[in-house]
Motif scaffolding. Structure first.
Motif, PDB file in Angstrom:
ATOM      1  N   ILE A 204     -11.676 -58.109 -13.986  1.00  0.00           N
ATOM      2  CA  ILE A 204     -12.541 -56.975 -14.328  1.00  0.00           C
ATOM      3  C   ILE A 204     -13.306 -56.604 -13.064  1.00  0.00           C
ATOM      4  N   ILE A 205     -13.240 -55.324 -12.681  1.00  0.00           N
ATOM      5  CA  ILE A 205     -13.958 -54.907 -11.482  1.00  0.00           C
ATOM      6  C   ILE A 205     -14.451 -53.477 -11.651  1.00  0.00           C
ATOM      7  N   VAL A 206     -15.647 -53.219 -11.132  1.00  0.00           N
ATOM      8  CA  VAL A 206     -16.277 -51.916 -11.326  1.00  0.00           C
ATOM      9  C   VAL A 206     -16.909 -51.443 -10.022  1.00  0.00           C
ATOM     10  N   PRO A 207     -16.711 -50.176  -9.648  1.00  0.00           N
ATOM     11  CA  PRO A 207     -17.381 -49.631  -8.468  1.00  0.00           C
ATOM     12  C   PRO A 207     -18.797 -49.207  -8.814  1.00  0.00           C
ATOM     13  N   ASN A 208     -19.537 -48.780  -7.816  1.00  0.00           N
ATOM     14  CA  ASN A 208     -20.903 -48.301  -8.015  1.00  0.00           C
ATOM     15  C   ASN A 208     -20.863 -46.811  -8.360  1.00  0.00           C
ATOM     16  N   CYS A 209     -21.523 -46.440  -9.429  1.00  0.00           N
ATOM     17  CA  CYS A 209     -21.524 -45.045  -9.864  1.00  0.00           C
ATOM     18  C   CYS A 209     -22.834 -44.383  -9.455  1.00  0.00           C
ATOM     19  N   TYR A 210     -22.730 -43.381  -8.585  1.00  0.00           N
ATOM     20  CA  TYR A 210     -23.886 -42.608  -8.118  1.00  0.00           C
ATOM     21  C   TYR A 210     -23.736 -41.154  -8.543  1.00  0.00           C
ATOM     22  N   GLN A 211     -24.713 -40.354  -8.198  1.00  0.00           N
ATOM     23  CA  GLN A 211     -24.709 -38.940  -8.555  1.00  0.00           C
ATOM     24  C   GLN A 211     -25.199 -38.124  -7.365  1.00  0.00           C
ATOM     25  N   ARG A 212     -24.496 -37.064  -7.043  1.00  0.00           N
ATOM     26  CA  ARG A 212     -24.944 -36.151  -5.996  1.00  0.00           C
ATOM     27  C   ARG A 212     -25.900 -35.125  -6.602  1.00  0.00           C
ATOM     28  N   TYR A 213     -26.970 -34.830  -5.889  1.00  0.00           N
ATOM     29  CA  TYR A 213     -27.934 -33.832  -6.369  1.00  0.00           C
ATOM     30  C   TYR A 213     -28.565 -33.131  -5.172  1.00  0.00           C
TER      31      TYR A 213
ATOM     32  N   ASN B   2     -25.670 -50.063 -15.826  1.00  0.00           N
ATOM     33  CA  ASN B   2     -25.119 -51.056 -16.754  1.00  0.00           C
ATOM     34  C   ASN B   2     -24.358 -52.183 -16.066  1.00  0.00           C
ATOM     35  N   SER B   3     -24.253 -52.118 -14.737  1.00  0.00           N
ATOM     36  CA  SER B   3     -23.617 -53.209 -13.984  1.00  0.00           C
ATOM     37  C   SER B   3     -24.723 -54.066 -13.378  1.00  0.00           C
TER      38      SER B   3
ATOM     39  N   PRO C 101     -26.621 -47.899   4.925  1.00  0.00           N
ATOM     40  CA  PRO C 101     -25.500 -47.099   5.449  1.00  0.00           C
ATOM     41  C   PRO C 101     -25.374 -47.168   6.968  1.00  0.00           C
ATOM     42  N   GLN C 102     -26.477 -47.438   7.640  1.00  0.00           N
ATOM     43  CA  GLN C 102     -26.448 -47.487   9.100  1.00  0.00           C
ATOM     44  C   GLN C 102     -25.810 -48.770   9.623  1.00  0.00           C
ATOM     45  N   SER C 103     -25.628 -49.750   8.753  1.00  0.00           N
ATOM     46  CA  SER C 103     -25.089 -51.042   9.192  1.00  0.00           C
ATOM     47  C   SER C 103     -23.581 -51.160   8.988  1.00  0.00           C
ATOM     48  N   ASN C 104     -22.923 -50.008   8.790  1.00  0.00           N
ATOM     49  CA  ASN C 104     -21.467 -49.993   8.571  1.00  0.00           C
ATOM     50  C   ASN C 104     -21.093 -50.935   7.428  1.00  0.00           C
ATOM     51  N   PRO C 105     -21.532 -50.634   6.209  1.00  0.00           N
ATOM     52  CA  PRO C 105     -21.340 -51.549   5.072  1.00  0.00           C
ATOM     53  C   PRO C 105     -19.876 -51.781   4.736  1.00  0.00           C
ATOM     54  N   ASP C 106     -19.604 -52.956   4.230  1.00  0.00           N
ATOM     55  CA  ASP C 106     -18.261 -53.353   3.825  1.00  0.00           C
ATOM     56  C   ASP C 106     -17.981 -52.820   2.423  1.00  0.00           C
ATOM     57  N   VAL C 107     -17.065 -51.848   2.308  1.00  0.00           N
ATOM     58  CA  VAL C 107     -16.757 -51.260   1.000  1.00  0.00           C
ATOM     59  C   VAL C 107     -16.029 -52.257   0.099  1.00  0.00           C
ATOM     60  N   GLY C 108     -15.482 -53.313   0.690  1.00  0.00           N
ATOM     61  CA  GLY C 108     -14.775 -54.309  -0.112  1.00  0.00           C
ATOM     62  C   GLY C 108     -15.642 -55.460  -0.558  1.00  0.00           C
ATOM     63  N   LYS C 109     -16.943 -55.406  -0.265  1.00  0.00           N
ATOM     64  CA  LYS C 109     -17.851 -56.481  -0.655  1.00  0.00           C
ATOM     65  C   LYS C 109     -17.884 -56.642  -2.178  1.00  0.00           C
ATOM     66  N   GLU C 110     -17.751 -57.893  -2.644  1.00  0.00           N
ATOM     67  CA  GLU C 110     -17.733 -58.188  -4.077  1.00  0.00           C
ATOM     68  C   GLU C 110     -18.990 -58.948  -4.484  1.00  0.00           C
ATOM     69  N   VAL C 111     -19.469 -58.676  -5.694  1.00  0.00           N
ATOM     70  CA  VAL C 111     -20.569 -59.439  -6.273  1.00  0.00           C
ATOM     71  C   VAL C 111     -20.190 -59.819  -7.700  1.00  0.00           C
ATOM     72  N   LEU C 112     -20.670 -60.968  -8.138  1.00  0.00           N
ATOM     73  CA  LEU C 112     -20.455 -61.388  -9.519  1.00  0.00           C
ATOM     74  C   LEU C 112     -21.360 -60.579 -10.440  1.00  0.00           C
ATOM     75  N   LEU C 113     -20.859 -60.220 -11.617  1.00  0.00           N
ATOM     76  CA  LEU C 113     -21.641 -59.448 -12.583  1.00  0.00           C
ATOM     77  C   LEU C 113     -21.591 -60.109 -13.952  1.00  0.00           C
TER      78      LEU C 113
ATOM     79  N   GLY D 275     -18.224 -56.676  -9.192  1.00  0.00           N
ATOM     80  CA  GLY D 275     -18.647 -55.330  -8.826  1.00  0.00           C
ATOM     81  C   GLY D 275     -18.489 -55.084  -7.340  1.00  0.00           C
ATOM     82  N   LEU D 276     -18.375 -53.797  -6.974  1.00  0.00           N
ATOM     83  CA  LEU D 276     -18.257 -53.371  -5.580  1.00  0.00           C
ATOM     84  C   LEU D 276     -19.451 -52.483  -5.251  1.00  0.00           C
ATOM     85  N   PRO D 277     -20.549 -53.036  -4.774  1.00  0.00           N
ATOM     86  CA  PRO D 277     -21.768 -52.252  -4.567  1.00  0.00           C
ATOM     87  C   PRO D 277     -21.652 -51.156  -3.517  1.00  0.00           C
ATOM     88  N   ASN D 278     -20.719 -51.290  -2.561  1.00  0.00           N
ATOM     89  CA  ASN D 278     -20.600 -50.296  -1.495  1.00  0.00           C
ATOM     90  C   ASN D 278     -19.415 -49.350  -1.667  1.00  0.00           C
ATOM     91  N   TYR D 279     -18.777 -49.416  -2.830  1.00  0.00           N
ATOM     92  CA  TYR D 279     -17.646 -48.533  -3.128  1.00  0.00           C
ATOM     93  C   TYR D 279     -18.098 -47.583  -4.246  1.00  0.00           C
TER      94      TYR D 279
END
Length: 377
Positions: free
Chosen positions: A238-247, A263-264, A306-318, A366-370
């Motif tokens: 089970i894996i979930v990306p981070n859901c954001y919103q543009r405004y 909810n993650s 964002p300035q630290s070139n974040p790893d989009v593949g970083k995983e965290v337990l949820l 979860g993928l906090p940077n994706y």
């Protein structure tokens, strides 16, 4: 000295040998073919179903009244489930993906984004469920228009199959506006209805050829085109990306992003104690409301600088997951993990699903940077 054939062979009539050969061929043909004449379907194969009782993830066209011929008998098809894979390289292994979307309002941006997915469309089946009522009717009409346009268009854009379900009940909310949907007092009844819709859609559409299930909300209008293979590449149950919103930020006069799905999360002692001491058996805990301070660690706020070139593949337990874009190995659902429409350890819907899966020894990640992005109303 002349060589003589055996007595039994000499006494065998040639006609008998011919008949034996014909019977052997007929027996082998009967064993290795289905009643309609098609051979056993491989797990990785996607083709039109021969009968209405074939797996729902395969497309089937009913015989219209007045057409010549009789309805074919239900085929007997063997599926070798041990050959079904869920791997980090799903395209190479021809793994089929079932994208499921509960849909109460149609967004053209959602459909356009779906068409941009670079995962081979011949390996993707789509499933939708829509509520009864005026808004559901409008959404169904808009969806069907796009489905017909796509499925009659270029072969590369067409999907393997598309299933559209209509519920026999209306949405429990009077409006699908974002403000109305997220009122605290509406959450339990709304998310219970969502759970039932998700379960109905899942149990109706998942077939024996399905490797992955991607839950994608109808208001997710922007994702990376490689969403499917990106999520599958982690090879997690089970894996979930981070859901954001543009405004549009009027103060800064520019477009910005903000967290949307809360909810993650990773559970907290405060939330566990609150559930134990102050909640009744049918009460649920939810995130994003000041009235329910849980102090859980939300993935929405685990984003690297964002300035630290974040790893989009970083995983965290949820411990809890959202359903805006949720990738699940089909075997997790086959094991019995579904979306509880009731308080399950004081959790409901997608968060309850994560808890139920954990009880079945399936861990959520979860993928906090994706990022995927929600429609901004």
């Amino acid at each position: 000295m002349p060589i003589h054939s055996s007595r039994s062979l000499r006494r065998t009539n040639p006609i008998t040998l011919i008949l034996l050969a014909i019977l052997t061929f007929g027996f082998l043909y009967f064993i290795f073919s289905s009643p309609d004449g098609t051979t056993t379907t491989p797990v990785s194969g996607i083709k039109q179903a021969a009968n209405a009782l074939s797996p729902p993830s395969l497309p089937f066209k009913k015989v219209k009244k007045g057409q010549e011929g009789q309805q074919l008998a239900p085929p007997v098809v063997h599926y070798h489930m041990n050959n079904l894979t869920t791997s980090s390289n799903p395209i190479a292994n021809q793994e089929t993906v079932l994208i499921l979307t509960p849909l109460a309002r149609f967004y053209q941006e959602y459909w356009d984004n779906l068409l941009k997915l670079t995962y081979p469309h011949e390996l993707i089946s789509l499933g939708f469920i829509l509520p009864k009522g005026k808004e559901g009717n409008a959404a169904t009409a808009a969806l069907q228009e796009q489905v017909q346009k796509t499925q009659k268009g270029p072969l590369k854009k067409r999907f393997a199959s598309i299933t559209i379900l209509r519920q026999d009940t209306e949405s429990p909310l009077s409006s699908q506006d974002e403000h109305e949907r997220h009122k605290l007092e509406n959450q339990k009844i709304r998310r219970a209805a969502m759970s039932k819709a998700r379960n109905s859609l899942l149990f109706t559409t998942m077939g024996p050829t399905t490797s992955w299930v991607l839950w994608l909300d109808s208001d997710i209008t922007e994702t990376p085109p490689s969403l499917v293979q990106d999520l599958a590449s982690h090879n997690k149950p089970i894996i979930v990306p981070n859901c954001y919103q543009r405004y549009f930020n009027k103060d800064n006069n520019k477009w910005e992003t903000r967290p949307y799905d809360y909810n993650s999360w990773q559970d907290s002692p405060t939330a566990q104690q609150l559930a134990k001491d102050k909640l009744g058996p049918d009460d649920i805990l939810m995130e994003g409301y000041a009235e329910l301070p849980t102090y859980r660690s939300l993935m929405a706020y685990m984003v690297d600088d964002p300035q630290s070139n974040p790893d989009v593949g970083k995983e965290v337990l949820l411990d809890g997951v959202g359903g805006t874009a949720l990738m699940v190995k089909a075997e997790v659902h086959r094991d019995g993990a579904m979306f509880p429409p009731f308080a399950f350890y004081h959790l409901i819907e997608t968060e309850g699903f994560a808890k139920m899966a954990k009880r079945l020894d399936w861990q959520s990640y979860g993928l906090p940077n994706y990022f995927v992005y929600h429609y901004n109303e």
